[in-house]
Design a protein around this motif. Structure first.
Motif, mmCIF file in Angstrom:
data_model
loop_
_atom_site.group_PDB
_atom_site.id
_atom_site.type_symbol
_atom_site.label_atom_id
_atom_site.label_comp_id
_atom_site.label_asym_id
_atom_site.label_seq_id
_atom_site.Cartn_x
_atom_site.Cartn_y
_atom_site.Cartn_z
ATOM 1 N N GLY A 81 0.780 -1.230 0.000
ATOM 2 C CA GLY A 81 0.000 0.000 0.000
ATOM 3 C C GLY A 81 0.804 1.268 0.000
ATOM 4 N N SER A 82 2.133 1.169 -0.213
ATOM 5 C CA SER A 82 2.969 2.370 -0.178
ATOM 6 C C SER A 82 3.111 3.035 -1.551
ATOM 7 C CB SER A 82 4.359 2.028 0.371
ATOM 8 O OG SER A 82 4.992 1.035 -0.420
ATOM 9 N N GLY A 83 2.550 2.418 -2.592
ATOM 10 C CA GLY A 83 2.595 3.028 -3.918
ATOM 11 C C GLY A 83 3.669 2.470 -4.830
ATOM 12 N N LYS A 84 4.011 1.189 -4.642
ATOM 13 C CA LYS A 84 5.103 0.593 -5.438
ATOM 14 C C LYS A 84 4.782 0.529 -6.920
ATOM 15 C CE LYS A 84 5.520 -3.189 -2.895
ATOM 16 N NZ LYS A 84 4.713 -2.863 -1.699
ATOM 17 N N THR A 85 3.525 0.241 -7.282
ATOM 18 C CA THR A 85 3.184 0.078 -8.704
ATOM 19 C C THR A 85 3.479 1.346 -9.499
ATOM 20 O OG1 THR A 85 1.448 -1.517 -8.137
ATOM 21 C CG2 THR A 85 1.390 -0.542 -10.342
ATOM 22 N N LEU A 86 3.002 2.470 -9.002
ATOM 23 C CA LEU A 86 3.261 3.730 -9.720
ATOM 24 C C LEU A 86 4.735 4.093 -9.675
ATOM 25 C CD1 LEU A 86 1.872 6.018 -11.303
ATOM 26 C CD2 LEU A 86 1.741 7.286 -9.144
ATOM 27 N N SER A 87 5.456 3.631 -8.652
ATOM 28 C CA SER A 87 6.875 3.981 -8.549
ATOM 29 C C SER A 87 7.679 3.426 -9.715
ATOM 30 C CB SER A 87 7.454 3.484 -7.216
ATOM 31 O OG SER A 87 7.631 2.086 -7.209
ATOM 32 N N TYR A 88 7.261 2.284 -10.286
ATOM 33 C CA TYR A 88 7.960 1.794 -11.480
ATOM 34 C C TYR A 88 7.232 2.164 -12.770
ATOM 35 C CZ TYR A 88 4.927 -2.459 -11.082
ATOM 36 O OH TYR A 88 3.874 -3.345 -10.986
ATOM 37 N N ALA A 89 5.911 2.295 -12.704
ATOM 38 C CA ALA A 89 5.160 2.624 -13.918
ATOM 39 C C ALA A 89 5.509 4.015 -14.444
ATOM 40 C CB ALA A 89 3.654 2.525 -13.650
ATOM 41 N N LEU A 90 5.638 4.975 -13.532
ATOM 42 C CA LEU A 90 5.857 6.364 -13.959
ATOM 43 C C LEU A 90 7.189 6.571 -14.675
ATOM 44 C CD1 LEU A 90 4.452 9.107 -13.893
ATOM 45 C CD2 LEU A 90 5.589 9.564 -11.712
ATOM 46 N N PRO A 91 8.322 6.129 -14.134
ATOM 47 C CA PRO A 91 9.584 6.333 -14.872
ATOM 48 C C PRO A 91 9.664 5.551 -16.168
ATOM 49 C CG PRO A 91 9.973 5.051 -12.864
ATOM 50 C CD PRO A 91 8.584 5.580 -12.783
ATOM 51 N N ILE A 92 9.077 4.358 -16.204
ATOM 52 C CA ILE A 92 9.090 3.579 -17.452
ATOM 53 C C ILE A 92 8.306 4.302 -18.531
ATOM 54 C CG2 ILE A 92 8.165 1.492 -18.534
ATOM 55 C CD1 ILE A 92 9.023 -0.055 -16.057
ATOM 56 N N VAL A 93 7.120 4.784 -18.204
ATOM 57 C CA VAL A 93 6.296 5.506 -19.184
ATOM 58 C C VAL A 93 6.998 6.795 -19.616
ATOM 59 C CG1 VAL A 93 4.122 6.769 -19.497
ATOM 60 C CG2 VAL A 93 4.114 4.507 -18.430
ATOM 61 N N GLN A 94 7.618 7.497 -18.674
ATOM 62 C CA GLN A 94 8.341 8.734 -19.013
ATOM 63 C C GLN A 94 9.436 8.451 -20.040
ATOM 64 O OE1 GLN A 94 8.188 11.974 -17.396
ATOM 65 N NE2 GLN A 94 10.190 12.844 -17.836
ATOM 66 N N MET A 95 10.215 7.375 -19.828
ATOM 67 C CA MET A 95 11.303 7.057 -20.752
ATOM 68 C C MET A 95 10.770 6.633 -22.120
ATOM 69 S SD MET A 95 14.239 7.686 -19.528
ATOM 70 C CE MET A 95 15.130 6.858 -20.835
ATOM 71 N N LEU A 96 9.765 5.768 -22.140
ATOM 72 C CA LEU A 96 9.249 5.273 -23.422
ATOM 73 C C LEU A 96 8.518 6.356 -24.200
ATOM 74 C CD1 LEU A 96 7.918 1.692 -22.514
ATOM 75 C CD2 LEU A 96 10.210 2.405 -23.241
ATOM 76 N N ALA A 97 7.965 7.334 -23.494
ATOM 77 C CA ALA A 97 7.217 8.406 -24.166
ATOM 78 C C ALA A 97 8.130 9.360 -24.910
ATOM 79 C CB ALA A 97 6.400 9.193 -23.144
ATOM 80 N N SER A 98 9.438 9.261 -24.671
ATOM 81 C CA SER A 98 10.381 10.204 -25.283
ATOM 82 C C SER A 98 10.655 9.900 -26.749
ATOM 83 C CB SER A 98 11.712 10.193 -24.505
ATOM 84 O OG SER A 98 11.488 10.519 -23.157
ATOM 85 N N HIS A 99 10.192 8.766 -27.247
ATOM 86 C CA HIS A 99 10.371 8.436 -28.662
ATOM 87 C C HIS A 99 9.195 7.583 -29.122
ATOM 88 C CE1 HIS A 99 11.648 4.430 -27.364
ATOM 89 N NE2 HIS A 99 12.316 5.065 -26.419
ATOM 90 N N SER A 100 9.043 7.432 -30.416
ATOM 91 C CA SER A 100 7.828 6.834 -30.968
ATOM 92 C C SER A 100 8.037 5.452 -31.579
ATOM 93 C CB SER A 100 7.230 7.766 -32.027
ATOM 94 O OG SER A 100 8.191 8.001 -33.054
ATOM 95 N N VAL A 101 9.102 4.762 -31.226
ATOM 96 C CA VAL A 101 9.339 3.425 -31.762
ATOM 97 C C VAL A 101 8.278 2.467 -31.232
ATOM 98 C CG1 VAL A 101 10.961 1.504 -31.865
ATOM 99 C CG2 VAL A 101 11.795 3.852 -31.916
ATOM 100 N N LYS A 102 7.636 1.708 -32.111
ATOM 101 C CA LYS A 102 6.607 0.770 -31.680
ATOM 102 C C LYS A 102 7.211 -0.625 -31.608
ATOM 103 C CE LYS A 102 2.856 1.379 -30.909
ATOM 104 N NZ LYS A 102 2.130 1.593 -29.633
ATOM 105 N N CYS A 103 7.688 -0.990 -30.421
ATOM 106 C CA CYS A 103 8.147 -2.344 -30.164
ATOM 107 C C CYS A 103 8.009 -2.602 -28.669
ATOM 108 C CB CYS A 103 9.584 -2.572 -30.637
ATOM 109 S SG CYS A 103 10.792 -1.359 -30.052
#
Length: 516
Positions: A81-103
């Motif tokens: 309940g400390s928020g672990k899911t968002l702790s990894y989801a947010l940086p991963i999405v931030q990094m992948l959002a920086s480019h448009s490669v679909k893989c």
């Protein structure tokens, strides 16, 4: 202090776990003060009523998007309940959002379907805002239907023929992020044409302790092997990144999986491990081939409970523990409660017994792996909405499942292991809310429970129920218990009848014999 205790017990301690980063040192941070946060993600978080990041989320953000820049693999031990899911989801999405490669570039592995569905929703809340697609591979639908959502096959021009063996070169991933359970992940690895992990950059192992257990281990070697592409395979994906991002994947280190990649695009698979009870077992952690791992934990204790969780024990003077449970539930009327039992059978019987009490002003349902998935989902949804006030559950619900506003956890059967106790208790006091954990104890269970709490470095206050309230329930209890006995006998008879029918030999059909 923690190191000394482990050495005294002759437990091997990995060097990198001896000096962890304490998550307690991080403070909750408003979104407008989070460095480098994409404005689109800021807006998406506010749309789901988030105005700040919790300490574990701030700590992981610093080691990924901040100064840490994903240079090390992360092992995070933080309370439920400390928020672990968002702790990894947010940086991963931030990094992948920086480019448009679909893989397929990020894989999150979880032990159960329920957890996977829950984690996918967290990703959807933020990934869709930046144009990323999130897939789910858990076996909730047919394999063919699932493939159609994960793999995109280009349309062929009329009259054009292609070689089936060349199918994988023609198809591509329809998702950027995949949330999966181990079994269905292996199904896609072994049978789905066009499914590839060769571009994988991020691997998250959530509920690490379970996923490194013997029953789950076959998925890990396959993922590690398939996610180590050659320069030729990886280069096209990296070359298509903007300069600021492709530089992120370059390194001059020459150790671990980077050996031989000096001054080349670095295909290191970045790994993150998360658990409320992270294993310290060197042989298990060694399976992951971690790169300069960094250990983040909450406090010195190995077992981290939610910060605002209160512990109580209810001493049962008689062996009729169910009487005390009913009296406690009556005292907690109007509050959401989860009652944990030791098994699926016990869950079913205790729920039936509670329902037989005619004067309980609350709706009660059971939840266990013996039920069909659709039934469990419907029950959990009703509990979330408040239509069901009491959920009687096996440990199927104890790990990771996030249910809002659960005020109380009641442990009916004391678990054998501290990890089970921690995960059960962690269904309340989530997201820094106040919650209570009650444990019902017979006198002969006191010694075992005391040892359990000493190991966890916690203590419980005594919670007393008046003898009058217990005595007043006895007539209704006797009646309910008799009804339960009848139901159990009736169910046993039906099972025997079904088994008899299935084993009864069929009559042979008469066969006509031709005179010829």
């Amino acid at each position: 202090m923690a190191e000394t205790t482990q050495v005294q017990k002759n437990i091997p301690v990995l060097p990198w776990m001896r000096n962890p980063i304490d998550i307690i040192d991080f403070k909750e941070t408003p979104l407008n003060l989070v460095p480098f946060l994409d404005p689109r993600l800021d807006k998406a978080l506010k749309n789901v009523n988030m105005s700040s990041l919790f300490p574990v989320q701030v700590a992981v953000w610093q080691e990924t998007i901040g100064p840490g820049s994903f240079e090390r693999d992360l092992c995070v031990n933080s309370p439920t309940g400390s928020g672990k899911t968002l702790s990894y989801a947010l940086p991963i999405v931030q990094m992948l959002a920086s480019h448009s490669v679909k893989c397929l570039r990020a894989l999150v592995v979880l032990p159960t379907r329920d957890l996977a569905v829950q984690v996918k929703k967290v990703f959807d809340d933020i990934a869709l805002a930046v144009g990323l697609s999130v897939g789910l591979a858990v076996g909730q639908s047919s394999l063919a239907d699932e493939i159609s959502t994960l793999i995109k096959v280009p349309r062929l021009e009329a009259g054009f023929c292609y070689d089936p063996e060349d199918y994988t070169n023609r198809s591509r991933s329809a998702v950027d992020i995949l949330v999966a359970t181990p079994g269905r992940l292996m199904d896609h690895i072994n049978t789905t044409k066009g499914f590839t992990l060769e571009h994988l950059r991020y691997l998250v192992v959530d509920e690490t302790d379970r996923l490194l257990g013997e029953a789950y281990q076959s998925w890990l070697p396959a993922v590690l092997k398939l996610s180590r592409p050659s320069d030729e395979v990886f280069a096209p994906c990296v070359k298509s990144f903007p300069p600021s991002i492709s530089g992120h994947f370059r390194t001059i280190r020459r150790c671990g999986v980077e050996r031989g990649f000096k001054d080349k695009a670095n295909p290191r698979l970045m790994k993150m491990l998360f658990s409320a009870t992270l294993t310290r077992n060197p042989s298990k952690l060694g399976l992951l081939d971690l790169h300069h791992p960094l250990f983040l934990t909450t406090g010195l204790s190995r077992y981290a409970f939610p910060e605002k969780l209160e512990f109580f024990k209810v001493i049962c003077e008689s062996n009729d523990k169910a009487l005390y449970l009913v009296a406690l539930l009556q005292k907690l009327t109007g509050e959401k409660c989860i009652v944990f039992t030791s098994s699926k059978k016990m869950t079913h019987r205790l729920c039936s017994l509670l329902k037989s009490f005619g004067n309980l002003q609350m709706r009660i349902k059971s939840y266990s792996s013996s039920q069909h998935q659709a039934v469990r989902s419907k029950t959990l949804d009703a509990f979330r909405k408040g239509e069901v006030q009491v959920l009687v559950s096996s440990d199927n619900l104890s790990r990771g499942t996030d249910v809002e506003a659960v005020a109380n956890v009641i442990i009916y059967d004391v678990p054998r292991y501290i990890k089970a106790y921690l995960h059960r208790a962690g269904r309340t006091a989530r997201a820094f809310q106040i919650g209570r954990c009650f444990t019902l104890l017979l006198k002969d269970e006191m010694k075992k429970f005391k040892a359990l709490q000493q190991k966890a470095e916690i203590s419980s206050k005594a919670f007393s129920l008046s003898p009058e309230s217990i005595e007043s329930l006895k007539p209704a209890y006797i009646s309910a218990f008799e009804k339960l006995k009848e139901n159990v006998e009736s169910e046993a008879f039906r099972k025997r009848k079904v088994n008899f029918k299935s084993t009864k030999p069929r009559k042979a059909k008469a066969v006509k014999v031709s005179k010829d």
